[in-house]
Write an enzyme that holds these catalytic residues in place. Structure first.
Site, PDB file in Angstrom:
ATOM      1  N   LYS A  83      39.167  -7.486  11.151  1.00 45.30           N
ATOM      2  CA  LYS A  83      37.908  -6.932  10.673  1.00 45.30           C
ATOM      3  C   LYS A  83      37.274  -6.120  11.787  1.00 45.30           C
ATOM      4  O   LYS A  83      37.297  -6.509  12.956  1.00 45.30           O
ATOM      5  CB  LYS A  83      36.979  -8.074  10.258  1.00 45.30           C
ATOM      6  CG  LYS A  83      35.629  -7.629   9.700  1.00 45.30           C
ATOM      7  CD  LYS A  83      34.834  -8.857   9.298  1.00 45.30           C
ATOM      8  CE  LYS A  83      33.511  -8.496   8.667  1.00 45.30           C
ATOM      9  NZ  LYS A  83      32.761  -9.708   8.238  1.00 45.30           N
ATOM     10  N   SER A 158      31.667  -9.813   3.726  1.00 42.53           N
ATOM     11  CA  SER A 158      31.794  -8.488   4.310  1.00 42.53           C
ATOM     12  C   SER A 158      33.186  -8.196   4.869  1.00 42.53           C
ATOM     13  O   SER A 158      33.454  -7.076   5.303  1.00 42.53           O
ATOM     14  CB  SER A 158      30.758  -8.332   5.431  1.00 42.53           C
ATOM     15  OG  SER A 158      30.946  -9.333   6.430  1.00 42.53           O
ATOM     16  N   SER A 182      31.665 -14.639   4.275  1.00 42.47           N
ATOM     17  CA  SER A 182      32.299 -13.319   4.362  1.00 42.47           C
ATOM     18  C   SER A 182      33.806 -13.310   4.535  1.00 42.47           C
ATOM     19  O   SER A 182      34.415 -12.251   4.485  1.00 42.47           O
ATOM     20  CB  SER A 182      31.660 -12.505   5.485  1.00 42.47           C
ATOM     21  OG  SER A 182      30.353 -12.138   5.137  1.00 42.47           O
TER      22      SER A 182
END
Length: 480
Positions: A83, A158, A182
């Protein structure tokens, strides 16, 4: 692409065995991974930065090490994504934001160092909701990530790019961050496995924060066993992380295949099973029966005061995020997604006593979870109460329960364990009538990750849910 799809459809463990036996080399694997990325990512938008030249150099180095007898273990030569909140030395790290479009960190995050020590090949930085401040995954400077099962739908966030990349075989695993769900939310929406470990177990050093009090780092994979391998690799005490808890490293695969006969599983129906999409409710009830058939003892439980968690979670999160970004909001007033900016400014009206009360409530809610977990070994809930909805949608109506904003619906069932710090594991449990993934969440006591894996593995093996999405709708193409 038939050969490529056959190779990238393997689990991390399977492909690791093929590398160990020299059936396939790291270079050959990266070549096939690149082909898959070139085919899929223009329509999914999972990656922000991919340095193919550096990746190939790393693959050649791994191949040389293995050929010389220096095999490092099950991650050696395996493509793993990150990420784009996780710092990578000399590789752009953007946080999904225009402000950091050209930011180049000077060091690797601790978890990246651990992956490299294990021989993993970092294949790129994956798209994220801007500054990780949103559970929908469709508010990045680099555009929304599209759900592999329906490219008109959101992936959840996210850690949106990480979930989509793993589900489609562009990576065999990825690391995400989790502040309110997330890693688990996009895992549920994209049909893969994700673990949010106990708060403080995994270092957050050199990872861009959202909330110092709520952030976690977690692995995302297509199988429970693969998730174990990733968590095994990134654990370890880091003196440079002030939130790190010094705990002995362990092999999370211990007891993985021991079954769940006699294990007590609690069903917290109040709150966790309220205002849930009917198809998800039916799916979770089906899994309760499956767990019973596997020998588990299932009983209803209640978590006192659970409804108080939301205000505490919101107060801590928005206050931490605003404190972090206050100067940037003033310095770069026009370089924000409007929704993220608006959410940051909600902290302006938070009073000091409210923050203090939120911290007290945090302790109360954790104590309530611990009391319930004295009655049972693990809790079972849906991961997310809704199915993936259209990109840019912001409202949902479940069972005549009209939410003010989609954010609360998505975060409702995952955020409590960010507040309490308890470990939680999301495992695929099936599909809706429209073919959209559904996930269930197991919640355990502090540092019970190995136990959660054991329960999750038992359900996974019973269900045999496919977690590799080979074909996607090619209608949408990313333009930047």
């Amino acid at each position: 692409m038939e050969e490529t799809n056959q190779i990238v459809s393997h689990s991390l463990k399977e492909i690791g065995e093929l590398i160990r036996k020299k059936v396939i080399s790291p270079v050959e694997l990266i070549e096939q991974t690149f082909k898959r990325m070139d085919e899929i990512d223009p329509h999914i938008n999972a990656f922000i930065t991919v340095d193919k030249e550096q990746i190939m150099q790393d693959a050649k180095r791994a191949e040389k090490e293995i050929n010389e007898g220096n095999y490092k273990g099950p991650l050696h030569g395996i493509p793993i994504g990150l990420k784009d909140m996780i710092y990578t030395k000399e590789t752009r790290t953007t946080m999904g934001s225009e402000i950091f479009d050209q930011f180049i960190p000077e060091e690797d995050a601790f978890v990246v160092q651990k992956l490299k020590e294990a021989g993993a090949i970092i294949t790129g930085k994956q798209n994220t909701h801007q500054f990780a401040y949103g559970p929908t995954g469709d508010r990045s400077f680099y555009g929304p990530v599209r759900n592999p099962y329906d490219t008109t739908k959101m992936t959840g966030g996210s850690s949106s790019g990480s979930a989509a990349a793993v589900a489609t075989g562009m990576n065999f695993g990825a690391l995400g961050t989790d502040t309110g769900g997330s890693v688990r939310i996009p895992a549920s929406f994209c049909g893969i496995v994700a673990m949010k470990p106990t708060y403080g177990r995994i270092s957050k050093n050199s990872i861009f924060p959202l909330s110092w009090n709520l952030d976690h780092v977690g692995p995302m994979t297509r199988t429970v066993e693969d998730n174990v391998l990733l968590l095994n690799a990134i654990q370890g005490y880091d003196i440079n992380d002030p939130n790190a808890i010094k705990v002995d490293s362990e092999d999370f695969s211990q007891g993985l295949k021991d079954g769940i006969k006699g294990i007590k599983i609690g069903i917290p129906r109040a709150f966790f099973y309220e205002h849930v999409h009917p198809e998800i409710t039916a799916n979770v009830n089906k899994q309760i029966e499956t767990l019973k058939e596997l020998g588990a003892i299932v009983q209803d439980v209640s978590i006192q005061d659970i409804a108080q968690y939301y205000d505490a979670q919101r107060t801590i999160l928005c206050s931490d995020a605003y404190a972090l970004h206050k100067d940037r909001l003033e310095q770069y007033p026009d370089n924000w997604d409007d929704e993220v900016k608006e959410r940051l400014y909600t902290a302006v009206d938070v009073m000091g006593y409210e923050y203090s009360h939120a911290l007290q409530t945090r302790q109360l809610i954790k104590r309530r979870f611990e009391e319930t977990l004295e009655e049972v070994d693990v809790l079972l809930t849906p991961t997310v109460p809704i199915l993936p909805i259209n990109i840019d949608s912001r409202h949902v109506d479940i069972d005549k329960y009209n939410e003010e904003h989609i954010r609360w619906s998505i975060l409702k069932l995952t955020s409590p364990t960010n507040l309490t710090g308890l470990p939680s594991l999301s495992v695929p449990s099936g599909f809706s009538q429209a073919g959209l993934p559904i996930g269930v969440q197991f919640i355990g006591r502090d540092f019970s990750e190995a136990f959660l894996y054991r329960v999750g593995y038992a359900l996974e093996q019973a269900l045999k849910i496919p977690t590799f999405k080979q074909d996607i709708n090619m209608t949408h193409k990313v333009t930047r």
